[in-house]
Enzyme design. Structure first.
Site, PDB file in Angstrom:
ATOM      1  N   CYS A   1      40.279  22.879 -42.370  1.00 31.72           N
ATOM      2  CA  CYS A   1      40.391  21.535 -42.694  1.00 31.72           C
ATOM      3  C   CYS A   1      39.767  20.576 -41.239  1.00 31.72           C
ATOM      4  CB  CYS A   1      41.955  20.913 -41.539  1.00 31.72           C
ATOM      5  SG  CYS A   1      43.335  22.381 -42.510  1.00 31.72           S
TER       6      CYS A   1
ATOM      7  N   CYS B   1      43.883  27.880 -42.121  1.00 35.65           N
ATOM      8  CA  CYS B   1      45.616  27.813 -42.094  1.00 35.65           C
ATOM      9  C   CYS B   1      46.164  27.584 -43.952  1.00 35.65           C
ATOM     10  CB  CYS B   1      45.985  26.678 -41.540  1.00 35.65           C
ATOM     11  SG  CYS B   1      45.810  25.668 -42.276  1.00 35.65           S
TER      12      CYS B   1
ATOM     13  N   CYS C   1      42.109  25.889 -46.841  1.00 36.49           N
ATOM     14  CA  CYS C   1      41.610  26.292 -45.476  1.00 36.49           C
ATOM     15  C   CYS C   1      42.102  27.625 -45.550  1.00 36.49           C
ATOM     16  CB  CYS C   1      42.508  25.530 -44.504  1.00 36.49           C
ATOM     17  SG  CYS C   1      41.880  25.688 -42.489  1.00 36.49           S
TER      18      CYS C   1
ATOM     19  N   GLY D   1      44.673  -7.492 -44.258  1.00 44.48           N
ATOM     20  CA  GLY D   1      43.448  -7.400 -45.570  1.00 44.48           C
ATOM     21  C   GLY D   1      42.346  -8.518 -44.651  1.00 44.48           C
TER      22      GLY D   1
ATOM     23  N   CYS E   1      45.760  22.173 -38.492  1.00 48.05           N
ATOM     24  CA  CYS E   1      45.211  23.213 -38.834  1.00 48.05           C
ATOM     25  C   CYS E   1      46.035  23.590 -37.514  1.00 48.05           C
ATOM     26  CB  CYS E   1      43.455  23.436 -38.795  1.00 48.05           C
ATOM     27  SG  CYS E   1      42.864  25.068 -39.842  1.00 48.05           S
TER      28      CYS E   1
HETATM   29 ZN   LIG Z   1      43.440  24.262 -41.571  1.00 50.04          ZN
END
Ligand SMILES: [Zn+2]
Lengths: 293, 203, 365
Positions: A266, A244, A241, A32, A272
């Site tokens: 997506c 999909c 989505c 970090g 996807c």
């Molecule tokens: Zn998708």
């Protein structure tokens, strides 16, 4: 590629690679913390992924398979351009499949498919300093990190709540790494923040213009800043989505007409496509439409 | 004559890909503390430098890197000459000013306190110590935890600096300041970044 | 039915083809040669060399041509090439007092050793468009100076003789001259790195800042002590040789500003310096640089830091046009993932706002 014969493997000269490699090892040792490095001019503009490109160029070898995404997609123009660059200068195999890649360079997203041990995710970072918009001076923010003085960040987030009823930061949402450094996760949507926590993959961050490299080793605690009465929460989508039918993936809104018509798909194109290949169908997927005809 | 040959020969067969391989092993080791990573295609340097230590040197050192070498290396003209010729490193006698330290005689090395720990504003301005060890199959085993480790990780380097657990606890306590360790074994390497905690009471 | 947009590769290829076409333009017009750019657009070439930090007129001309005359794009091309070049060593500091002078003016003395020499300047030209230049009209050869080259000491050296101006200044003990292309900048900077950054800084940005100091934002009472343009030798010390090796000559513009004096109970008053040095011929850039250098010395000279031009982090972090243009123009890249996140939040908050309104309405009814 005879015209490139004068450039080294992976473009960077060996001295530059050594300098970046030393910075990467330090970055991993201090999770970090932003390690300053002497970023070079690259053959693409600053702000277009030069930090990520330098990190990738310093680590990549002939045994790697590279995936490059921008906004989660492999076929966005800048992703295409960076992928082509590495094909040209390092002649490494490339892929769009998250599972096949050893190095994934990304802008703005973490793939939906869970990353595996041995994979390295390289983020392109525009502004690495999470405190920059609260305090523009490097000399000041460096002190704040040194003293672990992060009150200002909490004040900012709390002011959001007071004004909007919400923490109004939706992307580049600050995290605390291993209980010490507050870190900018790059402008990924905060939806992706939980994926950084305890990831089996190594996460490297390169900011070219700002000349910083930082890292999250695998299995490292990454906590999004929040408040007891306003716990961190990620965005949820009310619909799956359209292609999909995935629930719980990050969706892009695609405008279909000028009358408010839109669909959600997506943002991670590989995820996807893999789902569609496995037979998942959304309500607007091509196969669904065919079946309806 | 022979010394000169020793100095000029023994670099990586392919310096670009050779150092890439070593670096990836180092990155893997630093990201997964205590993991033993095997490496091949090594550089060959005059004694007392082992091939893995020499390869790490050839990968990380150049004239922008200030390096502290321990007595046995400094006593070997051939080893020093090799390092200078193959890396162009900047030598220093002050461990507190070194980016890297190369240690072949672990029993007699200075304490961690003698090396650079960085500052609280720049904790990266610290020494990475490369310890040359025989291997990673010691009887006693350290149990490690921390970033990079899923659960715990056993680690058994054949040699460790004196009062190691105490020294390491102090180093861990200074975080984010501190030194990092790279272990160069026989065809193998490993690392302990400053974040790693040792669970054993003694080792 | 929706088909996701594909074909980024083809789009990029086609765009580059179109760019090449537009770069060439009307094929019946002869293509411009690099020698023409070097000779006839020499100041464009100079700017690309200066801000590209690479002294190579032919490459700079190529960059100007490739960039279709876009200076910052050309500078970027040169920088991206420069960064891949191996570094053999650092030359000796160039000796500008030994410059083969082409132009030299001082605003502080009417006459001085070496004289005032106007040289090839736009000054005192009337800015009237010259239709003759549209044609390839023959151009007269210039008159050449007949007298031998006179030693031309720098005005600051003359002033320095009796301590009227501060010395050049020293670096802190034990410090080596930095190289901003090899080390990340860490603020605050010493003057060496600051001058390096200014020398490659954007002419327009520095010009604006310099102008601001003249309008009261960090006023420094500047006098153009001297501006000189000409060629100097570049020498490299080689370990095997006991004399420096001359690599060649480069043309430089040097500006020494003589600024507001300072003094204290311990030190008598002295003028202070602002320094500008640029590849090629660019008075505007070197003068702007000198004014910015002086403004940025505020901390060192114990002056109040009140204006933008005095703010080192602000000036140096934003003076590099390759960095600036990259980040400003990166807004062209897709940001729809982040925008989606904002869109969602705003929709949600608007929804909550509506709810509240209707609740208030209901309560009122
Ligand atoms: Zn998708």
């Amino acid at each position: 590629m005879t015209e490139l014969a004068t450039y080294n493997f992976a473009y960077l000269d060996e001295q530059t690679k050594r300098m970046i490699r030393r910075a990467i090892l330090k970055a991993i040792a201090i999770p970090g913390y932003q390690v300053p490095f002497a970023s070079r001019e690259m053959p693409m503009p600053y702000g277009w992924g030069t930090g990520g490109v330098q990190v990738t160029a310093a680590i990549i070898g002939p045994n790697d398979t590279l995936k490059v995404i921008d906004q989660g997609a492999d076929d966005t123009t800048n992703a295409v351009s960076i992928r082509a660059f590495f094909q040209k200068v390092a002649n490494v195999p490339v892929t769009t499949k998250t599972t096949e890649a050893t190095i994934i360079q990304t802008r703005h997203r973490i793939p939906e498919t869970a990353l595996q041990a041995g994979q390295t995710l390289v983020y392109q970072v525009p502004i690495p300093e999470p405190l920059r918009f609260l305090e523009p001076r490097e000399t000041e923010t460096r002190k704040m990190h040194a003293l672990e003085e992060y009150g200002l960040m909490h004040v900012k987030l709390y002011e959001d709540i007071a004004r909007h009823g919400h923490i109004a930061t939706t992307y580049a949402y600050p995290v605390k790494v291993e209980g010490r450094y507050v870190m900018d996760p790059s402008p990924t949507p905060k939806f992706d923040n939980p994926k950084m926590h305890n990831s089996p993959a190594l996460q490297l961050f390169g900011a070219g213009r700002e000349k910083r490299i930082y890292a999250i080793p695998p299995y490292t605690q990454v906590v999004s800043l929040d408040f007891e009465d306003h716990p961190f929460e990620v965005q949820t989508f009310s619909q799956p989505c359209a292609l999909c039918a995935a629930k719980g993936s990050y969706l892009d809104e695609v405008i279909l007409d000028d009358k408010g018509g839109s669909m959600f798909v997506c943002s991670d194109t590989d995820f996807c496509e893999e789902r569609q290949a496995a037979g998942h169908r959304g309500h607007l997927s091509p196969a669904q439409a065919e079946a309806a005809e | 004559m022979r010394a000169a040959t020793q100095v000029f020969e023994g670099g990586f067969a392919d310096s670009v890909l050779g150092s890439q391989e070593i670096f990836r092993a180092l990155m893997d080791a630093m990201a997964n503390p205590g993991r033993i990573v095997s490496v091949g295609d090594l550089a060959q340097a005059p004694s007392p430098l082992t091939p893995v230590a020499a390869s790490i040197a050839a990968t990380l050192f150049d004239h922008d890197a200030t390096v502290w070498c321990d007595k046995p290396i400094k006593a070997s003209e051939a080893a020093l000459g090799w390092l200078k010729f193959h890396t162009g490193l900047e030598l220093t006698n002050d461990p507190a000013g070194a980016d890297f330290a190369l240690v072949t005689d672990i029993d007699n090395m200075p304490s961690f306190d003698a090396f650079a720990k960085g500052t609280s504003e720049y904790p990266d301005r610290s020494t990475t110590i490369i310890l040359q060890v025989a291997g990673f199959e010691a009887q006693t085993s350290l149990t490690l935890e921390g970033p990079g480790i899923k659960g715990t990780q056993a680690f058994s380097p054949s040699q460790l600096p004196r009062m190691f657990t105490e020294q390491w606890a102090a180093n861990r306590g200074a975080f984010p300041r501190g030194i990092d360790l790279i272990f160069a074994g026989n065809g193998l390497l490993a690392a302990l970044p400053r974040t790693t905690r040792i669970l054993n009471k003694e080792a | 039915m929706y088909v996701a947009v594909k074909g980024g590769e083809a789009a990029i290829r086609n765009a580059h083809k179109l760019l090449a076409d537009r770069r060439r333009g009307d094929r019946s017009v002869p293509a411009i040669g690099l020698d023409q750019i070097v000779e006839q657009l020499a100041l464009a070439v100079d700017r690309v060399m200066a801000e590209g930090s690479l002294y190579d007129a032919e490459l700079a001309a190529l960059a100007v041509k490739q960039a279709r005359g876009d200076m910052i794009e050309a500078i970027f091309l040169v920088r991206a090439y420069r960064t891949t070049l191996p570094r053999f060593g650092y030359t000796k500091p160039v000796e500008t007092s030994q410059m083969m002078i082409e132009r030299r003016i001082s605003a502080t003395f009417k006459d001085l050793p070496g004289g005032q020499l106007l040289g090839p300047t736009f000054d005192y030209t009337h800015r009237l468009l010259d239709p003759e230049l549209a044609e390839d009209m023959p151009v007269e050869m210039p008159d050449k100076r007949v007298e031998a080259h006179e030693h031309t000491p720098r005005v600051t050296d003359i002033l320095g003789h009796d301590g009227m101006i501060e010395a050049d200044g020293d670096m802190p003990d034990g410090s080596e001259i930095g190289d901003l292309t090899r080390e990340p900048l860490t603020f605050p900077l010493e003057r060496d790195l600051r001058l390096q950054a200014l020398a490659r800084g954007d002419e327009g940005f520095l010009l604006g800042l310099a102008y601001s100091t003249q309008r009261g934002y960090a006023r420094s009472h500047p006098f153009a002590g001297e501006i000189r343009i000409g060629e100097v030798e570049v020498e490299l010390e080689v370990a095997e040789l006991d004399f420096p090796l001359t690599l060649g000559r480069i043309r430089l513009t040097e500006c020494q500003m003589v600024n507001q004096f300072k003094g204290s109970s311990k030190q008598p008053p002295q003028f202070t310096r602002g320094y500008g040095l640029v590849f090629g011929q660019s008075e505007r850039k070197s003068m702007s640089m000198a004014l910015c250098d002086r403004a940025l010395r505020a901390r060192e000279l114990g002056e109040d830091i009140t204006a933008a031009a005095q703010d080192e982090e602000f000036v140096i972090s934003h003076s590099d046009n390759v960095q600036s243009t990259g980040f400003v123009e990166h807004l062209k890249l897709p940001h729809y993932v982040d925008f989606q996140a904002e869109l969602d939040l705003v929709r949600r908050m608007r929804g909550e706002h509506e709810n509240q309104k209707s609740q208030i309405k209901e309560a009122a009814e």
